[in-house]
Motif scaffolding. Structure first.
Motif, mmCIF file in Angstrom:
data_model
loop_
_atom_site.group_PDB
_atom_site.id
_atom_site.type_symbol
_atom_site.label_atom_id
_atom_site.label_comp_id
_atom_site.label_asym_id
_atom_site.label_seq_id
_atom_site.Cartn_x
_atom_site.Cartn_y
_atom_site.Cartn_z
ATOM 1 N N GLU A 158 38.902 39.274 39.770
ATOM 2 C CA GLU A 158 37.214 38.103 40.217
ATOM 3 C C GLU A 158 36.531 39.084 40.408
ATOM 4 O O GLU A 158 37.392 39.757 41.704
ATOM 5 C CB GLU A 158 38.224 37.083 40.834
ATOM 6 C CG GLU A 158 36.893 36.318 40.794
ATOM 7 C CD GLU A 158 36.925 34.757 41.809
ATOM 8 O OE1 GLU A 158 35.530 33.713 41.889
ATOM 9 O OE2 GLU A 158 38.393 35.125 42.288
ATOM 10 N N GLY A 159 35.714 39.423 40.345
ATOM 11 C CA GLY A 159 34.283 40.028 40.590
ATOM 12 C C GLY A 159 34.104 41.492 40.518
ATOM 13 O O GLY A 159 33.844 42.134 41.450
ATOM 14 N N ASN B 42 40.328 37.143 47.172
ATOM 15 C CA ASN B 42 41.248 37.273 47.027
ATOM 16 C C ASN B 42 41.747 38.194 45.758
ATOM 17 O O ASN B 42 41.625 37.555 44.783
ATOM 18 C CB ASN B 42 42.802 37.015 47.569
ATOM 19 C CG ASN B 42 42.944 36.034 48.981
ATOM 20 O OD1 ASN B 42 42.268 36.582 49.955
ATOM 21 N ND2 ASN B 42 43.870 35.367 48.932
ATOM 22 N N ILE B 43 42.605 39.480 45.910
ATOM 23 C CA ILE B 43 43.161 40.118 44.432
ATOM 24 C C ILE B 43 44.431 39.814 44.449
ATOM 25 O O ILE B 43 45.079 39.064 45.196
ATOM 26 C CB ILE B 43 43.433 41.543 44.123
ATOM 27 C CG1 ILE B 43 41.996 42.277 44.651
ATOM 28 C CG2 ILE B 43 44.137 41.603 42.764
ATOM 29 C CD1 ILE B 43 42.207 43.919 44.201
ATOM 30 N N ALA B 44 44.481 38.534 43.492
ATOM 31 C CA ALA B 44 45.896 37.555 42.860
ATOM 32 C C ALA B 44 46.983 38.751 43.068
ATOM 33 O O ALA B 44 46.786 39.908 42.557
ATOM 34 C CB ALA B 44 45.556 36.772 42.465
ATOM 35 N N PRO B 45 47.942 37.503 42.728
ATOM 36 C CA PRO B 45 49.436 38.288 43.380
ATOM 37 C C PRO B 45 49.311 39.259 41.829
ATOM 38 O O PRO B 45 49.086 38.792 40.732
ATOM 39 C CB PRO B 45 50.737 37.876 43.385
ATOM 40 C CG PRO B 45 49.766 36.560 44.020
ATOM 41 C CD PRO B 45 48.347 36.466 43.396
ATOM 42 N N PRO C 186 44.053 40.404 50.483
ATOM 43 C CA PRO C 186 42.247 39.620 51.009
ATOM 44 C C PRO C 186 40.963 40.881 50.813
ATOM 45 O O PRO C 186 41.438 41.934 51.066
ATOM 46 C CB PRO C 186 42.338 39.780 51.725
ATOM 47 C CG PRO C 186 43.552 40.099 52.376
ATOM 48 C CD PRO C 186 44.557 40.178 51.492
ATOM 49 N N LEU C 187 40.145 40.452 50.481
ATOM 50 C CA LEU C 187 38.705 41.524 50.203
ATOM 51 C C LEU C 187 38.151 41.154 50.750
ATOM 52 O O LEU C 187 37.154 39.475 50.992
ATOM 53 C CB LEU C 187 38.511 41.825 48.826
ATOM 54 C CG LEU C 187 39.509 42.575 47.912
ATOM 55 C CD1 LEU C 187 38.919 42.413 46.378
ATOM 56 C CD2 LEU C 187 39.675 44.385 48.668
ATOM 57 N N GLU C 188 36.956 41.743 51.410
ATOM 58 C CA GLU C 188 35.419 41.150 51.986
ATOM 59 C C GLU C 188 34.835 42.215 51.594
ATOM 60 O O GLU C 188 34.283 43.216 51.581
ATOM 61 C CB GLU C 188 35.330 40.893 53.346
ATOM 62 C CG GLU C 188 33.725 40.979 54.214
ATOM 63 C CD GLU C 188 33.822 41.599 55.390
ATOM 64 O OE1 GLU C 188 32.809 40.273 55.356
ATOM 65 O OE2 GLU C 188 35.213 41.259 56.093
ATOM 66 N N VAL C 189 33.273 41.478 50.379
ATOM 67 C CA VAL C 189 33.065 42.629 49.604
ATOM 68 C C VAL C 189 30.986 42.071 50.166
ATOM 69 O O VAL C 189 30.694 40.607 50.587
ATOM 70 C CB VAL C 189 33.010 42.141 47.960
ATOM 71 C CG1 VAL C 189 32.046 43.537 47.572
ATOM 72 C CG2 VAL C 189 34.548 42.467 47.774
ATOM 73 N N GLU D 9 45.247 51.177 38.561
ATOM 74 C CA GLU D 9 43.562 50.817 38.616
ATOM 75 C C GLU D 9 41.832 50.982 38.005
ATOM 76 O O GLU D 9 42.118 50.694 39.984
ATOM 77 C CB GLU D 9 43.934 49.130 37.581
ATOM 78 C CG GLU D 9 42.473 48.416 36.709
ATOM 79 C CD GLU D 9 42.965 48.504 35.351
ATOM 80 O OE1 GLU D 9 41.925 47.920 34.575
ATOM 81 O OE2 GLU D 9 44.040 49.118 34.597
ATOM 82 N N PRO D 10 41.161 51.517 38.015
ATOM 83 C CA PRO D 10 39.877 51.945 38.356
ATOM 84 C C PRO D 10 38.948 50.961 38.666
ATOM 85 O O PRO D 10 38.990 50.284 37.471
ATOM 86 C CB PRO D 10 39.817 52.597 38.194
ATOM 87 C CG PRO D 10 39.530 53.211 36.656
ATOM 88 C CD PRO D 10 41.579 52.193 36.893
ATOM 89 N N LEU D 11 38.714 50.432 39.743
ATOM 90 C CA LEU D 11 37.683 49.031 39.722
ATOM 91 C C LEU D 11 36.747 48.780 40.198
ATOM 92 O O LEU D 11 35.743 49.767 41.339
ATOM 93 C CB LEU D 11 38.413 48.133 39.872
ATOM 94 C CG LEU D 11 39.862 47.009 39.265
ATOM 95 C CD1 LEU D 11 40.137 46.388 40.492
ATOM 96 C CD2 LEU D 11 39.326 47.070 38.126
ATOM 97 N N VAL D 12 35.062 48.492 39.854
ATOM 98 C CA VAL D 12 34.399 48.224 40.136
ATOM 99 C C VAL D 12 33.603 46.705 40.927
ATOM 100 O O VAL D 12 33.243 45.994 39.957
ATOM 101 C CB VAL D 12 33.013 48.784 38.951
ATOM 102 C CG1 VAL D 12 31.137 49.179 40.131
ATOM 103 C CG2 VAL D 12 33.172 50.341 38.990
ATOM 104 N N VAL D 13 33.521 46.749 42.164
ATOM 105 C CA VAL D 13 32.995 45.610 42.821
ATOM 106 C C VAL D 13 31.688 45.483 41.982
ATOM 107 O O VAL D 13 30.450 45.938 42.693
ATOM 108 C CB VAL D 13 33.142 45.627 44.025
ATOM 109 C CG1 VAL D 13 33.090 44.234 44.736
ATOM 110 C CG2 VAL D 13 34.449 46.348 44.500
ATOM 111 N N THR D 14 31.448 44.028 41.718
ATOM 112 C CA THR D 14 30.312 43.702 40.882
ATOM 113 C C THR D 14 30.226 42.412 41.542
ATOM 114 O O THR D 14 28.211 42.018 41.958
ATOM 115 C CB THR D 14 30.304 43.076 39.890
ATOM 116 O OG1 THR D 14 31.285 42.385 39.748
ATOM 117 C CG2 THR D 14 30.686 44.437 38.777
ATOM 118 N N ALA D 15 30.591 41.636 42.390
ATOM 119 C CA ALA D 15 29.917 40.578 43.288
ATOM 120 C C ALA D 15 30.301 40.671 44.482
ATOM 121 O O ALA D 15 31.571 40.577 45.125
ATOM 122 C CB ALA D 15 30.451 39.431 42.450
ATOM 123 N N ALA D 16 29.223 39.889 45.633
ATOM 124 C CA ALA D 16 30.475 39.643 47.479
ATOM 125 C C ALA D 16 30.047 38.424 47.349
ATOM 126 O O ALA D 16 30.521 37.456 45.948
ATOM 127 C CB ALA D 16 28.737 39.564 47.693
#
Length: 387
Positions: free
Chosen positions: A168-169, A210-213, A251-254, A199-206
């Motif tokens: 997500e995001g 969590n990145i799910a399991p 867990p992520l904080e963007v 897997e490379p990912l670009v963060v798009t939303a602040a």
């Protein structure tokens, strides 16, 4: 493209990168061994390099260094590579400090390398671990991260399947493909199969999320079962048992990119750590002829979709060719190089000063905007035929 091939592409534009330290994998399990390589570019050491000792890692040099020579865009690059075997002996995070190398009386240093070592867990030695390239989980909008999944088993697999989370995001850059590696290793004399996904990912939303399991489904052949005939030669099946493994959520904080310090005129939209270089294929041409300006941008981050700002000079026409983009995962991060070719056609004789390229990027490691610049170029224009 191999990591060495990408490295040589990068070094064509980055003269400062002269000593590189790279491992086949930086995520290990206690007892596992991988190879590590120390590469010197266009240099010979005054004495063999010495790898610093690291508690929790056993490092042994493997044979003589390997010499290679490669030409690209009329530029020749030589490499001298020392190879080592790294064996994990203790769980935890182990940092290998910068390796000093003495060249012509001057000391060069590699970047440090960090290894994450886990215990063998689970019945039969199975383990599934998910990590991201930024360990603290604090990211910025537009930043590129690498999601890594690592599965180990001491049992023979008939089949396996990965069900990734929704991410997500975040989006996967279309220019970069997911990397999958499968290899065998030995831990304390026991053979293991390892499956690694990056897997490379670009963060798009602040925001906080969590990145799910991840779910990893494995089919194991049932012990004692036999291949059953379906009535046709060469066709049949082996009984299997499916087992599911689930990683932990991450867990992520963007954070949104700050307004402070941003130059709206020079802001490139790039988030990462980059350097740039430029050159002319010809520095002296006649009126009506063309010289190609080659601009190379290299670094950690996603360069997909980026275009050079237009060049507006009186008496000079310019035409852009297609961008050449090379990206690959290296040491758990996305390394990219974009090469731009711009044809310059002067309309008048005399010297032409091509201004330096000056771009503003956001550096996620320091949390601030930074500048990426090239040197200005000079083009001597001679009188053309018929003038």
């Amino acid at each position: 493209m191999s990591w060495l091939g990408l490295l040589l592409c990068v070094l064509g534009a980055v003269e400062a990168a002269q000593v590189l330290l790279q491992a086949d994998s930086q995520k290990l399990t206690v007892g596992q061994s991988v190879q590590m390589h120390l590469t010197l570019v266009d240099a010979s050491p005054d004495e063999p390099p010495v790898i610093p000792a690291v508690e929790g890692l056993e490092i042994i040099e493997l044979g003589r260094p390997a010499y290679a020579r490669q030409s690209r865009n009329f530029q020749t690059t030589t490499t001298l590579t020392y190879s080592y075997q790294v064996t994990a002996t203790l769980p935890g995070d182990h940092a290998l400090a910068s390796v000093p190398v003495l060249v012509d009386g001057e000391t060069w240093y590699s970047k440090p390398l960090r290894f994450t070592v886990a215990e063998v867990a689970g019945a039969g030695g199975e383990s599934l671990v998910a990590t991201i390239s930024d360990e603290d989980g604090r990211l910025w909008v537009g930043q590129t991260l690498v999601y890594s999944l690592r599965f180990m088993t001491s049992r023979r697999m008939a089949d396996r399947r990965w069900t990734p989370p929704a991410f997500e995001g975040m989006v996967t850059p279309p220019e970069v493909q997911r990397e999958l590696k499968e290899y065998q290793t030995a831990l304390d004399g026991q053979a293991y199969m390892v499956v690694e996904v990056e897997e490379p990912l670009v963060v798009t939303a602040a925001g906080r999320r969590n990145i799910a399991p991840s779910v990893f489904s494995v089919q194991y052949p049932v012990q004692g079962s036999r291949r059953r005939d379906l009535g046709f030669p060469g066709m049949g099946f082996t009984e299997t048992q499916t087992q599911l493994y689930t990683s932990e959520a991450i867990p992520l904080e963007v954070l949104p990119l700050p307004d402070e310090g941003r130059d709206e005129q020079a802001w490139s939209g790039l988030v990462g750590r980059f350097v740039a270089a430029s050159a002319l294929t010809s520095t002296s041409i006649a009126v009506g002829e063309s010289s190609t300006m080659v601009v190379t941008i290299t670094g950690e981050g996603n360069l997909g979709g980026f275009e050079l700002p237009p060049l507006e000079l009186d008496g000079l026409r310019s035409y852009d060719d297609e961008v050449e983009l090379v990206s690959a995962m290296q040491d758990g991060r996305l390394v990219s190089q974009a090469t731009f070719r711009r044809a310059l056609v002067p309309e008048h004789e005399g010297p032409v000063e091509v201004p330096a390229l000056r771009l503003q990027v956001f550096d996620p490691e320091v949390g601030a905007y930074a500048w990426v610049e090239t040197q200005p170029l000079r083009l001597e224009v001679l009188e053309g035929e018929g003038q």
